[in-house]
Design an enzyme around this catalytic site. Structure first.
Site, PDB file in Angstrom:
ATOM      1  N   ASP A 178      23.206  38.458  -6.911  1.00 53.07           N
ATOM      2  CA  ASP A 178      22.017  37.930  -7.574  1.00 53.07           C
ATOM      3  C   ASP A 178      22.447  36.941  -8.656  1.00 53.07           C
ATOM      4  O   ASP A 178      23.368  37.218  -9.432  1.00 53.07           O
ATOM      5  CB  ASP A 178      21.211  39.081  -8.209  1.00 53.07           C
ATOM      6  N   ILE A 179      21.811  35.766  -8.701  1.00 55.06           N
ATOM      7  CA  ILE A 179      22.126  34.772  -9.740  1.00 55.06           C
ATOM      8  C   ILE A 179      21.533  35.240 -11.063  1.00 55.06           C
ATOM      9  O   ILE A 179      20.330  35.550 -11.145  1.00 55.06           O
ATOM     10  CB  ILE A 179      21.562  33.388  -9.378  1.00 55.06           C
ATOM     11  N   GLU A 221      16.634  34.499  -5.463  1.00 52.23           N
ATOM     12  CA  GLU A 221      17.988  34.113  -5.884  1.00 52.23           C
ATOM     13  C   GLU A 221      19.035  35.137  -5.448  1.00 52.23           C
ATOM     14  O   GLU A 221      20.124  35.221  -6.016  1.00 52.23           O
ATOM     15  CB  GLU A 221      18.039  33.940  -7.403  1.00 52.23           C
TER      16      GLU A 221
END
Length: 304
Positions: A178-179, A221
């Site tokens: 996950d960003i 994301e």
């Protein structure tokens, strides 16, 4: 009254034009194979060579990452508008329309099966038809922003890979990524910058993993990396390498540097520790949650 000579000339011209169109269509008509299921599902290959070898080895014309097929499984030869398939002494055999064959003339629409998961359609088609299949494959299986596999493709392949690993008791791992603070990137720099970051992260991950690994945009994301033959320790090291590479190389969008970090969670199939594919995904997601709760920009795994 109509002039018979003019009628004949008109009819003659029409016949010639039709013949030219038919000739051009015949010249463009080429043999191709379309993968209906398995690791290459939806992929189309034109059989431009006189001989095309299909199998698991790296030196074949169409390599398939399917351990249930032979290294050099079968060959398709094309000559004088006809196509012939020849089994190359494969372990599990080559089947055309459900019948095991050694050497067989292929007909338009024949279905070739070489393992429990890999089924191929043979066909003749023109350029327009082949382009349609290519575009359809791209739209159905790839994410438009990042140009990596989408969630639909991931879900189908992950089930296959999980079942294969469980049946053969081979290592199998999943990394969920996950960003960090992606909403802040969008709010600060705009959605175009956000899309740019998504594509950059996807390429950074892709350049770190093996060609046989599966990378998909899982949603928003979040990314998923499927690792065949890698145990938890190796998968955790790989996730850490991805994290470090992104941390050390800020993205540049319109001459502005944007720091990018990720959080990751790793889980691995080992024996009977997970019953279903959903169980393994949930475990990797739980580890991802731990990384985010513990400050982000870190990797968590089942033993960390």
């Amino acid at each position: 009254m109509s002039d018979p000579k003019k009628i004949d000339e008109s009819s003659h011209d029409s016949t010639v034009i039709t013949s030219i169109e038919k000739l051009e269509a015949d010249q463009d008509r080429k043999a191709y194979v379309l993968f209906l299921s398995g690791p290459l599902q939806g992929k189309l290959y034109c059989l431009d060579q006189e001989q095309t070898i299909v199998g698991r080895a790296e030196d074949v014309d169409i390599p398939i990452n399917d351990t249930r097929i032979s290294r050099h499984h079968f060959r398709i030869s094309t000559e004088s508008g006809k196509a012939f398939i020849e089994d190359l002494g494969s372990t599990n055999g080559t089947f055309v329309n459900g019948k095991r064959v050694k050497h067989h003339e292929l007909q338009n629409g024949d279905k070739i099966q070489i393992s429990s998961s890999t089924v191929i359609k043979f066909a003749f088609g023109d350029k327009g038809e082949r382009m349609f299949h290519d575009e359809f494959y791209q739209m159905a299986n790839f994410d438009a922003v990042t140009n990596i596999y989408n969630k639909r493709f991931f879900n189908e392949r992950f089930k296959e890979e999980f079942s294969h690993a469980k049946r053969n008791t081979t290592p199998f791992s999943l990394i969920m990524i996950d960003i960090d603070f992606f909403k802040k990137i969008n709010d600060t720099h705009g959605h175009l910058a956000g899309d740019f970051i998504l594509a950059q992260v996807a390429q950074a991950i892709k350049s770190t993993i093996r060609g046989e690994d599966i990378l998909a945009r899982y949603g928003g994301e979040e990314f998923a990396v499927v690792l065949r033959g890698i145990e938890l320790a190796g998968a955790t090291l790989l996730a850490e390498r991805i994290r470090k590479n992104l941390e050390d190389a800020p993205a540049t969008f319109e001459e502005k540097k944007i720091p990018v970090t990720i959080s990751a969670g790793v889980a691995s199939l080992s024996g009977d520790n997970f019953t279903t594919p959903a169980d393994l995904i949930a475990a990797a997601d739980e580890q991802l949650y731990h990384s985010k709760q513990n400050g982000r920009n870190r990797v968590s795994s089942a033993t960390s």
